[in-house]
Enzyme design. Structure first.
Site, PDB file in Angstrom:
ATOM      1  N   HIS A   1       0.872  -1.179   0.000  1.00 38.67           N
ATOM      2  CA  HIS A   1       0.000   0.000   0.000  1.00 38.67           C
ATOM      3  C   HIS A   1       0.904   1.223   0.000  1.00 38.67           C
ATOM      4  CE1 HIS A   1      -3.516   2.505   0.771  1.00 38.67           C
ATOM      5  NE2 HIS A   1      -2.649   3.246   1.468  1.00 38.67           N
ATOM      6  N   CYS A   2       0.712   2.115  -0.964  1.00 38.98           N
ATOM      7  CA  CYS A   2       1.580   3.277  -1.092  1.00 38.98           C
ATOM      8  C   CYS A   2       0.842   4.526  -0.615  1.00 38.98           C
ATOM      9  CB  CYS A   2       2.020   3.437  -2.551  1.00 38.98           C
ATOM     10  SG  CYS A   2       3.038   4.891  -2.809  1.00 38.98           S
TER      11      CYS A   2
END
Ligand SMILES: [Zn+2]
Ligand SMILES: [Zn+2]
Length: 326
Positions: free
Chosen positions: A176-177
């Site tokens: 997850h960025c």
């Protein structure tokens, strides 16, 4: 040595911010989960409530803070570049195609940034659940068949993972960025790779123009041949530290921007190479971390590899619902 101290403090603060970011965002799927968790608890215990809430909002829920920060940082660097470097560089006869190249590259970068933010990373839904579970074989070490996600209540396909921030299961989950406020998975890893590559190229060309401009200043002013008298009255030629300090005092914002870009190139370039390595070997960041836990067993982090070309094809032409499995 005022300039050096200022610059060291600047680099220290920048590296500290990057480390805090990596520490808070890189916990997911990490083999050091326990250590990170205890360190996080200790950190949050000593932080004031407002800062605790702010960090929780940034790193543990979907929020646009980092997207805005990303755009603000880009805008500030480009404002400085346009305001000061552009005119000076053209005056110093740096070729205009080189001077305007960062604008072309940032346009490409913003397109891929938008695609990373808005595209579906490969959500596992009721409609594509059966397709997703057949997409990859279970290795029965990292990924086991017949298991359901306790949150989504859907079958967990091999290589997928539930993202606690987005609240979805993602096919071929990478990570997850927070910078794009989205998961990176099977359907958008190509945009992420091109986003990183275009941002690295933008920083590289901009640093090249700024470096070229400062070099022109030094060469045209014949600064290299200048001399000064030391405390005992002896004439000494100026060295690189003296020239750096002179440039900093004359163009402080430009030198700080160059410092920022050089650190960015180092970190971002390294990370882009790492993502390229993962893509060409058909691994995800999640699997790369997980594989470390199984080093004593027979698991290979490259079990899904189909050769470099096959792996790149999978990244740029991902399996989609309705298409046959290759
Ligand atoms: Zn799930
Ligand atoms: Zn996510």
């Amino acid at each position: 040595m005022d300039f050096l101290w200022l610059f060291i403090i600047y680099v220290f603060l920048l590296v500290l911010c990057v480390s805090i970011y990596c520490f808070l965002s890189g916990r997911s799927g990490n083999g050091l989960d326990g250590v990170f968790h205890r360190a996080e608890e200790a950190l949050f215990h000593v932080l004031p409530t407002w800062l605790h809430s702010c960090l929780t909002s940034c790193f543990y829920t979907r929020s646009a803070e980092f997207v805005v920060l990303h755009l603000v940082l880009e805008a500030l660097v480009f404002a400085e570049y346009t305001w000061e470097v552009l005119d000076y560089s053209l005056e110093m006869e740096v070729h205009w195609t080189f001077v305007f190249l960062p604008y072309a590259l940032i346009t490409v970068n913003l397109y891929f940034f938008y695609k990373c933010c808005k595209s579906d990373p490969g959500t596992v839904t009721k409609n594509n659940e059966a397709f997703c579970t057949q997409m990859y074989e279970y290795d029965n070490i990292m990924f086991h068949g017949g298991r359901k996600c306790q949150t989504c209540h859907l079958m967990k396909p091999a290589r997928s993972k539930h993202c606690g921030v987005c609240g979805i299961c993602v096919q071929r989950f990478d990570h997850h960025c927070v910078w794009v406020n989205n998961c990176i998975g099977a359907q958008n890893i190509r945009y992420f790779l091109l986003y990183l590559a275009s941002l690295s190229c933008t920083a590289l060309t901009m640093a090249g123009v700024i470096g070229g401009f400062l070099l022109q200043v030094v060469l045209l002013s014949h600064m290299m041949h200048a001399a000064y008298k030391d405390s005992e009255g002896h004439e000494e030629l100026v060295g690189i530290v003296f020239i750096s300090q002179h440039l900093f005092l004359t163009f402080p914002r430009i030198v700080f921007t160059l410092g920022f870009l050089l650190i960015l190139i180092l970190l971002l370039g390294g990370y882009t190479c790492f993502v390229c390595y993962l893509c060409t070997t058909n691994q995800t960041t999640n699997e790369w971390y997980k594989a470390k836990r199984f080093t004593s067993s027979a698991v290979s982090p490259r079990i899904y590899s189909r050769g470099i070309l096959g792996n790149l094809r999978e990244v740029f032409q991902p399996y989609t619902h309705g298409k046959k499995k290759r």
